[in-house]
Design an enzyme around this catalytic site. Structure first.
Site, PDB file in Angstrom:
ATOM      1  N   LYS A 160       0.796  -1.210   0.115  1.00 38.10           N
ATOM      2  CA  LYS A 160       0.058   0.072  -0.042  1.00 38.10           C
ATOM      3  C   LYS A 160       0.869   1.227  -0.070  1.00 38.10           C
ATOM      4  CE  LYS A 160      -4.037   2.002   2.457  1.00 38.10           C
ATOM      5  NZ  LYS A 160      -4.667   1.870   3.759  1.00 38.10           N
ATOM      6  N   SER A 210      -9.750   1.956   2.509  1.00 36.14           N
ATOM      7  CA  SER A 210      -8.767   2.773   1.649  1.00 36.14           C
ATOM      8  C   SER A 210      -7.937   1.803   1.216  1.00 36.14           C
ATOM      9  CB  SER A 210      -8.153   3.823   2.660  1.00 36.14           C
ATOM     10  OG  SER A 210      -7.412   3.221   3.641  1.00 36.14           O
ATOM     11  N   SER A 241     -10.030  -0.086   7.190  1.00 40.99           N
ATOM     12  CA  SER A 241      -9.468   0.240   5.916  1.00 40.99           C
ATOM     13  C   SER A 241      -8.804  -1.457   5.320  1.00 40.99           C
ATOM     14  CB  SER A 241      -8.424   1.273   5.890  1.00 40.99           C
ATOM     15  OG  SER A 241      -9.222   2.362   5.438  1.00 40.99           O
TER      16      SER A 241
END
Lengths: 498, 98, 499
Positions: free
Chosen positions: A81, A156, A180
């Protein structure tokens, strides 16, 4: 080599590499090939670090050739990420304000991955500064859900979930502040873990809300999640909130498929009216499965969890408003309007106005408001008190049960664009994931089938007491095994879309 | 309580160093009111003597020993800066003294 | 309006906020070195540069130093305390918030007694301490374009973050009342006493000229007898002991003028200018920032257990006042002499000079005499003259040995201030050798005798005390290099008078 190396689990790939059935270089290349062929449909990767990844794979192959001791995930590819710093590799956090920023240091998670010979393929998309539940808040691209390209991949960590569900990598790192990791894993039909706060170092994780942020694995199987969790967790003297104490073996727990003698609590407040029919139906069915596996199931009330959304949307933006102050265009990243005339304040104002997207600005303003003179006690102060009450609820519940369960998210993946203009509707996606985040306890999301009405994946959230992460893995792997095969294997091959 | 006037919003934007357009100000005013309405309900919780929870872990007294560790390479640090001069970060002129 | 006149109408209330850079090896929240004078931006890391993702870990020594300062200032050590974030944007602050302490500082409620000479003799003023807390320093700005070095009118600025993140202790007094016309002297005595105390604790270099000790002065005036206090100003950048006194007095005079002319004092931050001894208006409090303090979520609370605090307590050195009493006795100084030594900030300088071999009286003579005069001339503190105590000891030795006259010694001091080397080197370089052989002195002596017949007459009648003009003429002729004793005996010999 006829078999497609991208279809295997991380555990299988590590074994194949160790047994010299395949090389780490071949595994890495196979994943890059698939990404290059298909990611234009998914748009999960922001940056491919091809040369470095292949270089790293070669080093693993040399170790294998010399019969050196290998880490359990040596040679296995991973999608990172873009919230994690990696030295010399562009790290944007999904924001224009960090475009082209190359950090001069590695996050502790990256350091651990490198030390364990995990191959980092590149950086994947996310909601800007991890604020969002659909990854549509990324300043760069809209990532799609591989189950249905018209739908969101969650957020997210939507780049991480989409990449793993698309078989671009068997492993991904996500971060979870209010859900997330768990929500994108749930809506993509895969596994995502938010470990106990303090077990995975936050050093190098670009902060959204410091008291809540926690990195964790996103994978297709529970065992892969346990393996990756063990690689990234551990005490870090560079993080003052790092816990100097280890959990019981997660991999061993993921191997226990038995739930006999275990007491499981169903959270009364999370479900019912307003929750998607298929989500509730699959959840109820999974409760039956848990019973069949030998668990005793009872209903548990967490009365203050009803306030979790309110508490979260005061605490997280407050911390964010302060954490994101440093993006002012002075030391790194974007600078706008510096024409020799404008003063420093004007340049900061313009840089932040152009560098941040609407959701980030919204939360900065909300947080600035909640912390400002005259409102602190009513908002931030009160939110911290109610957070304490939520944590107390969990403590009381865990005196009665081993773990708690709920659906991971009230709905399955919605259509792209559907909630973009309605922040509150977007926030509701985190209803079930927020309470454990606020309490700092570990939680995992594991797939429990497709919702009847839209054929989209549903996730089960399992929550354990702090430092008892292994219980989540035990329950999740039992459910996974009882379903006979991974849900993700039912996904249509993306290749058919090309 | 949850009414945010345009003046108040402008003040917040100034505190947060965000140059907002009139359209943005209008949009955020509306949205913030909706959000604040929904968060307002925490004020109904009787939490008078509850200890505020500022951390998710119960740790205390975490320190490091007073030992020097290597610093970063200056060239690498400055290579990321929008502007530099004489090995320093160059910033626009400052109107207000601290 | 002059201060004495002002004090007939108004009463001042002063408050002092002192910032002390701790002399820890590494910074407050990271392992970067704190060494002064390094190349710009070479002592920086992700944490002190505030890079995205970086985290702070507190320096234990810095926290213990803060506790020790608190204990030495008779404070209570707070059992549960935390760091908080103070949020405001400024380019010298890498995170655009300062990690500081807010409502849970490490130490509270202490005091420091200072001795001040007044018209009614020496008087002790008790300065109460509100709090002692720990925070981090900011980076250093230099300004380019416009008037060099000034922030106003500059085209742009440059930032060096070496100083950013160095541990900084802030010591805040409660409002000090009842000082009247002694406000400036009390303020100066407080900072001097505090500096000596910090030095005895060995927690800081306390060098005001390098900025490791900095002072902000709060001041308000109210009409004599009024119960309500006036609006206060905060004067920043007060960076020498002399300036502390000056800043207080000049602000009293300024506010008195404003009030007397019927105006109102604006609550504001002012900036002190060392060169002119005056201050200029800065940010007014109306446009003051809302700092939005909240507990720092990246740092965990600090619990000061009684075992920990007691351990630190037993290690505390003697209070400077006690230590001074001992020194005064050892050195044979009267109370008055010692008080002057303290108020000039010369205690340590004398101690070091004595340690290097000089007698205490000689050390006092040099530091409080010639050197104090030179410091006043240069508008500097004694310690800022840059003279090493061991050189004063060496100088004294040269005088004792007769190798230097007092006059020559003064020239050596000039050389020391100009950093020309050790006293012996300066004697060589400046050719300051004492003339004591007959052949080189006699021509000047004979000329002086010839030029002063009336003096000669007096001396010959036995009035030896009349010799002065002849001796002076010789010294003048020899540019002060002549050995005075030798000259005297030669003059008497020439005049055939018994000495």
């Amino acid at each position: 080599m006829s078999e497609d190396l991208t279809t295997f689990s991380a555990q299988q790939l590590a074994a194949k590499i160790k047994n010299k059935d395949v090389t780490a270089s071949e595994v890495t290349q196979a994943h890059f090939d698939r990404i290059e062929k298909l990611d234009k449909k998914i748009e999960s990767f922001l940056y491919l670090d091809k040369a470095a990844a292949l270089e790293q794979a070669k080093r693993v192959d040399k170790k294998v050739a010399k019969n050196e001791t290998l880490s359990p995930l040596a040679g296995v590819p991973l999608a990172l990420k873009d919230v994690m710093t990696q030295r010399g590799v562009p790290t944007t956090c999904g924001s224009k304000i960090l475009e082209n920023w190359r950090p001069p240091y590695d996050s502790t998670v990256v350091k651990r991955l490198k030390e364990n010979d995990v191959i980092i393929l590149g950086k994947v998309n996310m909601d800007e500064f991890a604020m969002g539940s659909s990854t549509e808040n990324s300043a760069y691209q809209k990532t799609k859900n591989p189950w249905d390209l018209s739908r969101i991949p969650g957020g997210s960590s939507g780049g991480s979930s989409a990449a793993v569900a698309s078989f671009f990598a068997p492993l991904a790192i996500g971060t979870d502040t209010g859900g997330s990791i768990r929500q994108p894993a749930a809506v993509c039909g895969i596994v995502g873990t938010k470990p106990t706060y303090g077990t995975v170092s936050r050093y190098g994780l670009i902060a959204f809300a410091s008291s809540l942020d926690q990195a964790g694995p996103i994978t297709r199987s529970v065992m892969d999640a346990a393996l990756l969790n063990e690689v990234i967790a551990g005490y870090d003297p560079l993080d003052s909130t790092s816990i100097n104490q280890s959990t019981a073996s997660l991999v061993a727990a993921a191997n226990t498929k038995d739930l006999k003698g275990m007491k499981i609590g169903v959270i009364k407040e999370l479900g019912g009216e307003g929750w998607q029919e298929g989500v509730v139906a699959n959840f109820n069915q999974s409760i039956e499965t848990l019973k069949q596996l030998g668990a005793e199931v009872v209903e548990i009330s967490l009365p203050h969890s009803l306030y979790a959304l309110a508490v979260y949307y005061l605490i997280a933006p407050s911390e964010a408003s302060s954490n994101l102050a440093r993006f002012d265009g002075m030391r790194y990243g974007l600078r706008v309007g510096d024409n020799g005339e404008k003063d420093v304040e004007a340049v900061m104002n313009l840089t932040r106005a152009q560098g941040f997207g609407p959701e980030v600005k919204r939360r900065i303003i909300l947080g600035t408001y909640a912390l400002s003179t005259g409102y602190y006690d009513a908002y931030y102060g009160q939110a911290q008190k109610v957070r304490g009450l939520i944590a107390e609820d969990f403590k009381a519940a865990f005196e009665k049960v081993d773990v708690l369960v709920s659906p991971t998210s009230p709905t399955t993946a919605w259509k792209l664009g559907e909630r973009v203009d309605n922040p509150l509707a977007m926030y509701l996606a985190d209803l079930a994931t927020l309470p454990p985040s606020l309490a700092g306890v570990p939680a995992i999301s594991v797939p429990i089938g497709l919702a009847k009405e839209d054929q989209m994946p549903v996730g089960l959230q399992i929550i354990a007491p702090a430092m008892q992460d292994h219980k989540n893995y035990q329950v999740a792997s039992a459910i996974e095994a009882a379903q006979g095969g991974l849900l993700i294997d039912q996904i249509k091959d993306l290749a058919s879309l090309v | 309580m949850s009414k945010i006037t345009p003046e108040a919003l402008k003040h917040l934007a100034k505190l947060a160093r965000l140059e907002l357009t009139e359209a943005e100000l209008a949009m955020y005013a509306t949205q913030l009111e909706i959000i604040l309405d929904s968060v307002d309900k925490i004020r109904e919780v009787a939490a008078g003597d509850v200890k505020p929870m500022s951390h998710a872990v119960g740790l205390t007294n975490v320190f490091r020993e007073d030992v020097i560790r290597p610093s970063l390479d200056r060239a690498e640090v400055l290579s990321q800066a929008p502007a530099t001069e004489a090995n320093r970060f160059r910033v626009p002129r400052i109107l207000n003294e601290d | 309006m002059k201060i004495l006149e002002a004090m007939e109408k108004f009463d001042p209330i002063i408050g002092l906020e002192t910032h002390v850079e701790l002399s820890t090896n590494s910074k407050m929240f990271c392992g970067c070195s704190t060494e002064f004078g390094a190349e710009p931006n070479t002592q920086v890391c992700p944490t002190c540069l505030g890079l995205p993702g970086s985290l702070p870990v507190p320096n234990k020594t810095a926290i213990e130093s803060t506790f020790r300062i608190g204990l030495a200032l008779n404070c209570q050590i707070t059992e549960f305390s935390r760091f908080s974030r103070k949020n405001y944007f400024y380019p010298d602050m890498p995170k655009d918030f300062q990690t500081s302490q807010y409502d849970e500082p490490f130490c509270v409620n202490g005091y420091l007694d200072v001795l001040v000479p007044t018209d009614e003799g020496d008087k002790t003023f008790r300065v109460e301490i509100e709090r002692v807390h720990l925070e981090e320093d900011t980076g250093k700005l230099t300004h380019s374009g416009g008037v060099t070095g000034r922030i106003h009118g500059a085209d742009y600025s440059l930032v060096d973050y070496n100083r950013a993140g160095i541990a900084l202790v802030e010591i805040v007094t409660k409002p000090v009342l009842g000082t009247g016309k002694y406000a400036g002297i009390v303020a100066r005595a407080y900072v001097t006493e505090l500096r000596d105390l910090l030095r005895s604790l060995a927690v800081s270099d306390v060098r005001m000229e390098e900025g490791s000790l900095r002072c902000d002065v709060n001041l308000s005036l109210h009409p004599k007898g009024a119960s309500e206090w006036g609006k206060r100003t905060e004067t920043k950048n007060v960076n020498s002991l002399r300036s502390v006194e000056k800043a207080v007095n000049s602000e009293i005079e300024r506010q008195a003028d404003v009030l007397t002319e019927g105006g109102k004092v604006t609550q504001e931050t002012r900036h002190f200018h060392e060169d002119s001894g005056t201050s200029s208006s800065g940010r007014s409090k109306e446009e003051a920032e809302d700092y939005r303090y909240f507990p720092e979520p990246d740092l965990v609370p600090v619990i000061a257990t009684s075992a920990w605090v007691n351990e630190l307590k037993t290690d505390l050195p003697q209070a400077p006042s006690v230590e001074r009493k001992r020194l005064a006795q050892e050195w044979g100084f009267s109370d008055e002499e010692m008080r002057d030594v303290v108020s000039m900030g010369a205690t340590d300088l004398i101690a070091q000079t004595v340690a290097a071999g000089a007698t205490a009286q000689a050390a006092r003579k040099w530091w409080l005499g010639e050197l104090a005069r030179k410091a006043t001339e240069a508008e500097k503190d004694l310690s800022s003259l840059g003279i090493e105590p061991k050189h004063i000891s060496e100088l004294e030795q040269l005088v004792v040995e007769g190798k230097l006259t007092d006059k020559l010694a003064r020239q050596v001091l000039d050389g020391l201030i100009n950093k020309e080397g050790t006293p012996s080197e300066i004697v060589q370089k400046r050719n300051l050798v004492v003339m004591s052989d007959d052949s080189s002195l006699l021509p000047a002596i004979r000329a002086a005798i010839e030029a002063n017949p009336e003096v000669v007459a007096k001396v010959k009648t036995g009035k030896l005390q009349a010799l002065g003009p002849i001796l002076g003429a010789v010294m003048k002729e020899t540019q002060g290099k002549a050995d005075a004793g030798k000259v005297r005996s030669l003059v008497l010999k020439e005049l055939a008078v018994e000495g």
